[in-house]
Design an enzyme around this catalytic site. Structure first.
Site, PDB file in Angstrom:
ATOM      1  N   GLN A   5      -2.800 -11.057   1.689  1.00 53.27           N
ATOM      2  CA  GLN A   5      -3.504 -10.370   2.776  1.00 53.27           C
ATOM      3  C   GLN A   5      -5.009 -10.481   2.590  1.00 53.27           C
ATOM      4  O   GLN A   5      -5.767 -10.087   3.448  1.00 53.27           O
ATOM      5  CB  GLN A   5      -3.137  -8.877   2.789  1.00 53.27           C
ATOM      6  CG  GLN A   5      -1.731  -8.579   3.279  1.00 53.27           C
ATOM      7  CD  GLN A   5      -1.381  -7.109   3.164  1.00 53.27           C
ATOM      8  OE1 GLN A   5      -0.491  -6.756   2.401  1.00 53.27           O
ATOM      9  NE2 GLN A   5      -2.068  -6.233   3.888  1.00 53.27           N
TER      10      GLN A   5
ATOM     11  N   PHE B  89       2.634  -5.483   4.187  1.00 55.04           N
ATOM     12  CA  PHE B  89       2.719  -4.016   4.175  1.00 55.04           C
ATOM     13  C   PHE B  89       1.781  -3.394   3.149  1.00 55.04           C
ATOM     14  O   PHE B  89       2.018  -2.271   2.696  1.00 55.04           O
ATOM     15  CB  PHE B  89       4.166  -3.552   3.943  1.00 55.04           C
ATOM     16  CG  PHE B  89       5.153  -4.118   4.924  1.00 55.04           C
ATOM     17  CD1 PHE B  89       5.074  -3.780   6.277  1.00 55.04           C
ATOM     18  CD2 PHE B  89       6.141  -5.005   4.524  1.00 55.04           C
ATOM     19  CE1 PHE B  89       5.965  -4.315   7.195  1.00 55.04           C
ATOM     20  CE2 PHE B  89       7.039  -5.545   5.438  1.00 55.04           C
ATOM     21  CZ  PHE B  89       6.949  -5.202   6.781  1.00 55.04           C
TER      22      PHE B  89
ATOM     23  N   GLU C   8      -2.171  -7.037  -0.692  1.00 59.95           N
ATOM     24  CA  GLU C   8      -3.612  -6.852  -0.526  1.00 59.95           C
ATOM     25  C   GLU C   8      -4.314  -7.189  -1.832  1.00 59.95           C
ATOM     26  O   GLU C   8      -5.375  -7.791  -1.846  1.00 59.95           O
ATOM     27  CB  GLU C   8      -3.883  -5.397  -0.114  1.00 59.95           C
ATOM     28  CG  GLU C   8      -5.259  -5.214   0.474  1.00 59.95           C
ATOM     29  CD  GLU C   8      -5.487  -3.818   1.012  1.00 59.95           C
ATOM     30  OE1 GLU C   8      -4.526  -3.194   1.489  1.00 59.95           O
ATOM     31  OE2 GLU C   8      -6.636  -3.346   0.954  1.00 59.95           O
TER      32      GLU C   8
ATOM     33  N   ARG D  23      -8.261   8.085   0.766  1.00 57.17           N
ATOM     34  CA  ARG D  23      -7.664   8.207   2.099  1.00 57.17           C
ATOM     35  C   ARG D  23      -6.687   9.383   2.138  1.00 57.17           C
ATOM     36  O   ARG D  23      -6.588  10.082   3.149  1.00 57.17           O
ATOM     37  CB  ARG D  23      -6.996   6.894   2.530  1.00 57.17           C
ATOM     38  CG  ARG D  23      -6.501   6.911   3.970  1.00 57.17           C
ATOM     39  CD  ARG D  23      -6.138   5.526   4.487  1.00 57.17           C
ATOM     40  NE  ARG D  23      -7.291   4.788   4.960  1.00 57.17           N
ATOM     41  CZ  ARG D  23      -7.762   4.816   6.208  1.00 57.17           C
ATOM     42  NH1 ARG D  23      -7.160   5.542   7.135  1.00 57.17           N
ATOM     43  NH2 ARG D  23      -8.830   4.130   6.557  1.00 57.17           N
TER      44      ARG D  23
ATOM     45  N   ARG E 199       1.229   0.480   3.644  1.00 59.91           N
ATOM     46  CA  ARG E 199       1.090   0.975   5.023  1.00 59.91           C
ATOM     47  C   ARG E 199       0.753   2.473   5.092  1.00 59.91           C
ATOM     48  O   ARG E 199       1.604   3.322   4.812  1.00 59.91           O
ATOM     49  CB  ARG E 199       2.384   0.692   5.778  1.00 59.91           C
ATOM     50  CG  ARG E 199       2.212   0.551   7.280  1.00 59.91           C
ATOM     51  CD  ARG E 199       3.505   0.061   7.878  1.00 59.91           C
ATOM     52  NE  ARG E 199       3.314  -0.393   9.254  1.00 59.91           N
ATOM     53  CZ  ARG E 199       4.249  -1.029   9.951  1.00 59.91           C
ATOM     54  NH1 ARG E 199       5.412  -1.292   9.400  1.00 59.91           N
ATOM     55  NH2 ARG E 199       4.022  -1.416  11.197  1.00 59.91           N
TER      56      ARG E 199
ATOM     57  N   PHE F  54      -1.747   3.737   3.265  1.00 59.50           N
ATOM     58  CA  PHE F  54      -2.782   3.710   2.228  1.00 59.50           C
ATOM     59  C   PHE F  54      -3.206   5.103   1.767  1.00 59.50           C
ATOM     60  O   PHE F  54      -4.382   5.431   1.725  1.00 59.50           O
ATOM     61  CB  PHE F  54      -3.990   2.945   2.810  1.00 59.50           C
ATOM     62  CG  PHE F  54      -4.890   2.302   1.802  1.00 59.50           C
ATOM     63  CD1 PHE F  54      -4.581   1.072   1.255  1.00 59.50           C
ATOM     64  CD2 PHE F  54      -6.078   2.919   1.398  1.00 59.50           C
ATOM     65  CE1 PHE F  54      -5.437   0.459   0.337  1.00 59.50           C
ATOM     66  CE2 PHE F  54      -6.928   2.311   0.476  1.00 59.50           C
ATOM     67  CZ  PHE F  54      -6.605   1.075  -0.049  1.00 59.50           C
TER      68      PHE F  54
ATOM     69  N   GLU G  69      -0.735   0.830  10.950  1.00 63.75           N
ATOM     70  CA  GLU G  69      -0.242   1.844  10.028  1.00 63.75           C
ATOM     71  C   GLU G  69       0.117   3.190  10.652  1.00 63.75           C
ATOM     72  O   GLU G  69       1.094   3.820  10.241  1.00 63.75           O
ATOM     73  CB  GLU G  69      -1.289   2.099   8.927  1.00 63.75           C
ATOM     74  CG  GLU G  69      -1.573   0.902   8.056  1.00 63.75           C
ATOM     75  CD  GLU G  69      -2.846   1.093   7.255  1.00 63.75           C
ATOM     76  OE1 GLU G  69      -3.944   1.011   7.850  1.00 63.75           O
ATOM     77  OE2 GLU G  69      -2.750   1.377   6.057  1.00 63.75           O
TER      78      GLU G  69
HETATM   79  N1  MTE Z   1       3.777  -5.309  10.458  1.00 64.56           N
HETATM   80  C1  MTE Z   1       4.564  -6.306   9.973  1.00 64.56           C
HETATM   81  N2  MTE Z   1       5.495  -6.832  10.777  1.00 64.56           N
HETATM   82  N3  MTE Z   1       4.425  -6.755   8.698  1.00 64.56           N
HETATM   83  C2  MTE Z   1       3.489  -6.219   7.845  1.00 64.56           C
HETATM   84  O1  MTE Z   1       3.373  -6.656   6.701  1.00 64.56           O
HETATM   85  N4  MTE Z   1       1.695  -4.555   7.549  1.00 64.56           N
HETATM   86  C3  MTE Z   1       1.150  -3.273   7.993  1.00 64.56           C
HETATM   87  C4  MTE Z   1       0.886  -3.294   9.493  1.00 64.56           C
HETATM   88  N5  MTE Z   1       2.031  -3.796  10.198  1.00 64.56           N
HETATM   89  C5  MTE Z   1       2.651  -5.165   8.334  1.00 64.56           C
HETATM   90  C6  MTE Z   1       2.826  -4.752   9.678  1.00 64.56           C
HETATM   91  C7  MTE Z   1      -0.083  -2.897   7.325  1.00 64.56           C
HETATM   92  S1  MTE Z   1       0.020  -2.172   5.796  1.00 64.56           S
HETATM   93  C8  MTE Z   1      -1.310  -3.064   7.897  1.00 64.56           C
HETATM   94  S2  MTE Z   1      -2.721  -2.528   7.135  1.00 64.56           S
HETATM   95  C9  MTE Z   1      -1.464  -3.735   9.189  1.00 64.56           C
HETATM   96  O2  MTE Z   1      -0.219  -4.156   9.741  1.00 64.56           O
HETATM   97  C10 MTE Z   1      -2.372  -4.937   8.989  1.00 64.56           C
HETATM   98  O3  MTE Z   1      -2.554  -5.692  10.119  1.00 64.56           O
HETATM   99  P1  MTE Z   1      -3.601  -5.324  11.282  1.00 64.56           P
HETATM  100  O4  MTE Z   1      -4.863  -4.889  10.640  1.00 64.56           O
HETATM  101  O5  MTE Z   1      -3.742  -6.595  12.003  1.00 64.56           O
HETATM  102  O6  MTE Z   1      -2.956  -4.243  12.076  1.00 64.56           O
HETATM  103 MO1  MOS Z   2      -2.314  -1.998   4.870  1.00 64.80          MO
HETATM  104  S1  MOS Z   2      -1.619  -0.672   3.451  1.00 64.80           S
HETATM  105  O1  MOS Z   2      -3.935  -1.356   4.765  1.00 64.80           O
HETATM  106  O2  MOS Z   2      -2.370  -3.439   3.975  1.00 64.80           O
END
Ligand code: MTE
Ligand code: MOS
Length: 814
Positions: A206, A237, A241, A319, A351, A353, A727
């Site tokens: 990520q 998820f 990161e 957070r 997700r 955080f 999230e």
């Molecule tokens: N959705 C899917 N399908 N797969 C993922 O790994 N990660 C989540 C969320 N939705 C995730 C997901 C997390 S932890 C975050 S921070 C955000 O997607 C990151 O993407 P964005 O900033 O584009 O929303």
């Molecule tokens: Mo999402 S926990 O900020 O990668």
């Protein structure tokens, strides 16, 4: 309306489109990192030697026996590291450790002609360990005062004085478990050396920029000598990161030393035993209410289980501290946080955080105190909502209180709550061995990275001579639909059909110095940068078009690939315009940049306005609990969620559904267990496969799941009026937990307060409802004939057991 948020006519954003890779996903043609190595020659495979102790010194390491195993090419150890032997940015994560800090910690890596050869080689490596005492549970860490990193406090007013003056004061403890990411694609890297020793690393990450930085420092190279590419991830998820860096560095080191491509992919057990998870938290709290049930004060200490190294534990904790208020005004408040150091994997982003853990605390407080105050839980919640003009405990002004109120009203109407509450009361009165609960909970989640500097992004957009467009941006795709949204943004800004635009994989040599795709801000940040790049190109093209159509450049519009000048009947095609521009020697490529304005955060005092805005949502969940087994079903869920003006409604609804189900898994099914006994296996993850770690499956989905996007939700401060979505919906699942609590309470007399463990597995629910039932007996005894005796306190997990008497004692009115 701001320039950033305003949508032009014919906008491609806002259309309900499938995920840009949906077809590739379902036909198996989508390429992931580990699909690349079969296309390369002479690939080596990496396999870890994992330590069988939670804590030990490595006193001897003999690799020679491994080198006699057929197919083994090399064993990588600390001696091979030309740069810094560390997988992180804080200097506390040795890549090849001399001290084992968790069961499964990799002490060295074997490279083989096949994965099987490398595996056999790993078995042959001889390691001597000097086993040391270990700290495993949060309770042990707190008792031993085993902490790491900063211990920040967020406060306003004088919580202690306010508690002394409050009409009703309760205190208690709340503990919640962590969570395994269980992305479908485990950690994967594939590294190659280019000419001159530079390296190119494909990584399921990520955060390509940080992977690049860690690879560079391990190899002793400069960032310019390392390129990291991420095609896409099969889920991140938050688990990708920070955790991919070390794996990428091992692959890159192997490639540098052997000159051959190195592939490293963890199998599921390795991934589960080696990579970090969501932080479990423990909280101790004291809360005060007035006679009407208004919160007057909260004092809390949150302790997270950081595992063996800091990783992202400090920002996760920050957070959490910034989300203990969730949606509620708490006039006097003091919350302190600390990170425990335990001999487990290094717990990391997941997700939400820390937001989910912070919110769980206040929802737990409200859910437990409502019966003691004699107020219905949903009324207690609604009564404490923020109003505009109030500030959060860290000093950010609330400006969109109406959104939560509207979402709350809408859920009430669409879910028909009044009628269903009456039906539920009837059901509970007429069923001996089942109870239903119906809970409504809000979510208010801050969007932006707390650390202001991370709130920037870049993009690189090329228009080719034939009019086709290629977009690069700094964000990564993990299934969340970011690329879909970025295609829609580019098509909207340029005014071309979606099919004209293509997205290229994320790589550090195209867009440098990127932030992690995290904090749900991927679309806000990269969308701003893509829009900026497209606007630069469009501005240049408008001059060319103005010349051709005889109008000023400002009067040129491009919609769906048709270029027109105001007041002229004439039009040009996009391809024609681009062709003309090329021959007029106009630059058809641009680098875009965006930074979020108006943020400030002072981490030394934990005060400021760290968030651009809040995402809001409300969920109403009804569950049914079986008295004999504690088994529960989610009957119906109604959600209204605030995504601003959606960039891509299908994607957003998918994120809301997926986030909710993932949250419900965390809160009701997923039960991470480590061996906490004193035997040889101490510290081993006992739930190291899908057979022992229960994930939500299709059968666990709510029977009815209604999702609506909040209307009139334009967001001034973000690209095309949208809001982040990734999230926040996860935390809507707190309504499942609260509904379970209410269902358990319904086994007891009015006013029964239930202390529900998290996760609320069937076993936990069973004990909780037994306890509620026990409260129903006039003498307080459980009739042995009616069910098993409540369990004795377990010294290994003293904080998570549903200790019957303690639950009520804890909450004794002070
Ligand atoms: N959705 C899917 N399908 N797969 C993922 O790994 N990660 C989540 C969320 N939705 C995730 C997901 C997390 S932890 C975050 S921070 C955000 O997607 C990151 O993407 P964005 O900033 O584009 O929303
Ligand atoms: Mo999402 S926990 O900020 O990668």
């Amino acid at each position: 309306m701001s320039r950033l948020s305003q949508r032009p006519d014919g906008a491609v954003v806002g259309r309900a489109l499938p995920h840009e890779s949906a077809e590739l996903h379902v036909t198996g043609r989508a390429l992931y990192t580990d699909d690349l190595h079969p296309r390369a020659k002479d690939v080596l495979h990496a396999w870890p030697v994992q330590a069988p102790h939670a804590h030990a010194l490595v006193t001897g390491l003999r690799v020679a026996p491994a080198l006699t195993v057929p197919g083994v090419v090399r064993v990588l150890t600390a001696d091979d590291v030309p740069g810094t032997n560390d997988a992180g940015i804080k200097g506390d994560e040795p890549l090849f450790p001399s001290e084992v800090c968790f069961h499964g910690h990799a002490v060295c890596w074997v490279l083989g002609e096949s994965a099987e050869a490398a595996r056999r080689g790993a078995l042959a490596v001889e390691v001597d360990y000097d086993v040391l005492p270990s700290t495993l549970t949060l309770a042990e860490a707190i008792a031993a005062e085993s902490f790491q990193g900063a211990q920040p406090t967020v406060q306003r007013g004088d919580a202690q004085a306010a508690l002394e003056g409050a009409a009703h004061v309760f205190h208690g403890e709340t503990e919640m478990a962590g969570q395994e990411h269980f992305y479908l694609e485990t950690h994967a890297s594939f590294a190659r050396v280019e000419d001159d020793g530079r390296v190119f690393v494909e990584s399921s990450t990520q955060h390509p920029t940080e992977t690049q930085e860690i690879v560079a420092h391990v190899l002793g190279l400069q960032s310019s000598e390392v390129t990291v590419q991420c095609l896409r991830m099969g889920g991140g998820f938050g688990g990708k990161e920070m955790q991919p860096h070390g794996f990428a560095a091992v692959a890159a080191l192997g490639a540098r030393l052997t000159g051959r491509p190195v592939r490293l992919r963890l199998n599921r057990t390795q991934d589960l035993t080696m990579s970090g998870k969501r932080h479990g938290f423990h909280a101790r709290w004291r809360v005060g209410f007035d006679d009407e049930g208004h919160l007057v004060a909260l004092e809390a200490t949150l302790t997270s289980d950081g595992g063996w190294s800091l990783d992202l534990s400090e920002p996760v904790l920050a957070r959490a501290l910034c989300h203990v208020d969730n949606a509620y005004w708490i006039p006097d408040i003091r919350v302190t946080g600390r990170v425990a150091r335990t001999h487990k994997t290094s717990q990391t982003a997941f997700r939400g955080f820390g937001g989910p853990q912070g919110m769980l605390v206040i929802e737990d407080v409200l859910g437990r105190c409502a019966p003691l105050l004699g107020i219905e839980a949903h009324q207690l919640r609604r009564r404490n909502f923020y109003a505009d003009g109030q500030t959060t405990h860290y000093g950010q002004v609330i400006t969109q209180a109406d959104r939560l109120e509207r979402a709350w009203e809408q859920v009430g109407v669409e879910a028909d709550l009044e009628r269903r509450r009456a039906e539920l009361a009837e059901f509970n009165a007429t069923h001996e061995d089942a109870r239903r609960g119906l809970a409504v909970t809000p979510v208010k989640f801050g969007i932006s990275f707390n650390l202001t500097a991370f709130n920037q992004a870049g993009a690189l957009v090329h228009v080719y001579k034939d009019g086709s467009v290629l977009v690069n941006h700094g964000g990564t795709e993990m299934g969340q639909g970011l690329h879909t949204k970025m295609l829609q943004v580019a098509a909207t800004t340029l005014g071309v059909p979606l099919r004209t635009v293509r997205l290229a994989p994320t790589r550090t040599d195209k867009v440098p110095n990127t932030s992690a795709t995290a904090a749900s801000s991927g679309a806000d940040l990269n969308g701003g940068a893509v829009k900026d790049a497209c606007e630069q190109i469009l501005g240049r093209l408008a001059v060319v078009a103005g010349d051709r159509l005889g109008v000023p450049a400002e009067d040129i519009t491009v919609v769906d690939g048709v270029v027109s000048g105001a007041g002229t009947g004439e039009t040009l095609s996009w391809a024609d315009l681009v062709h003309t521009a090329y021959f007029a020697r106009v630059q058809l490529s641009a680098a875009g940049y965006y930074r979020t304005e108006g943020l400030h955060w002072d981490s030394s005092v934990m005060q400021g306005s760290p968030f651009k805005y809040f995402a809001h949502g409300v969920a109403a969940t009804e569950v049914e609990v079986d008295a004999f087994t504690g088994m529960h079903r989610t009957l119906r869920v109604d959600i209204v969620h605030d995504v601003g003006d959606s960039l891509s409604p299908l994607v957003d609804i998918g994120q809301i559904e997926g986030g909710f189900v993932q949250g419900a898994g965390w809160l009701t099914l997923e039960d991470l267990r480590w061996d906490t006994g004193e035997g040889e296996q101490r510290g081993r993850l006992a739930t190291a496969s899908a057979s022992t770690y229960k994930l939500p499956s299709i059968a666990d989905l709510p029977e009815v799941l209604n999702v609506a996007l909040l209307e009139r939700a334009h967001e001034e401060g973000a690209v095309y009026g949208s809001k982040a979505v990734g999230e926040p919906p996860l935390m809507l699942a707190l309504s499942v937990r609260e509904a379970l609590r209410q269902a358990c309470a319904a086994f007891g007399p009015m006013g029964t307060s239930v202390d529900l463990p998290s996760p609320a597995t069937p076993e936990a629910v069973f004990w909780a409802l037994q306890q509620a039932r026990a409260g129903a007996e006039p003498d307080g005894d459980v009739d042995p004939g009616a069910g098993p005796t409540p369990p004795q306190p377990d010294p290994d997990a003293p904080l998570r057991r549903p200790e019957s008497e303690a639950a009520v004692d804890d909450l004794a009115q002070a």
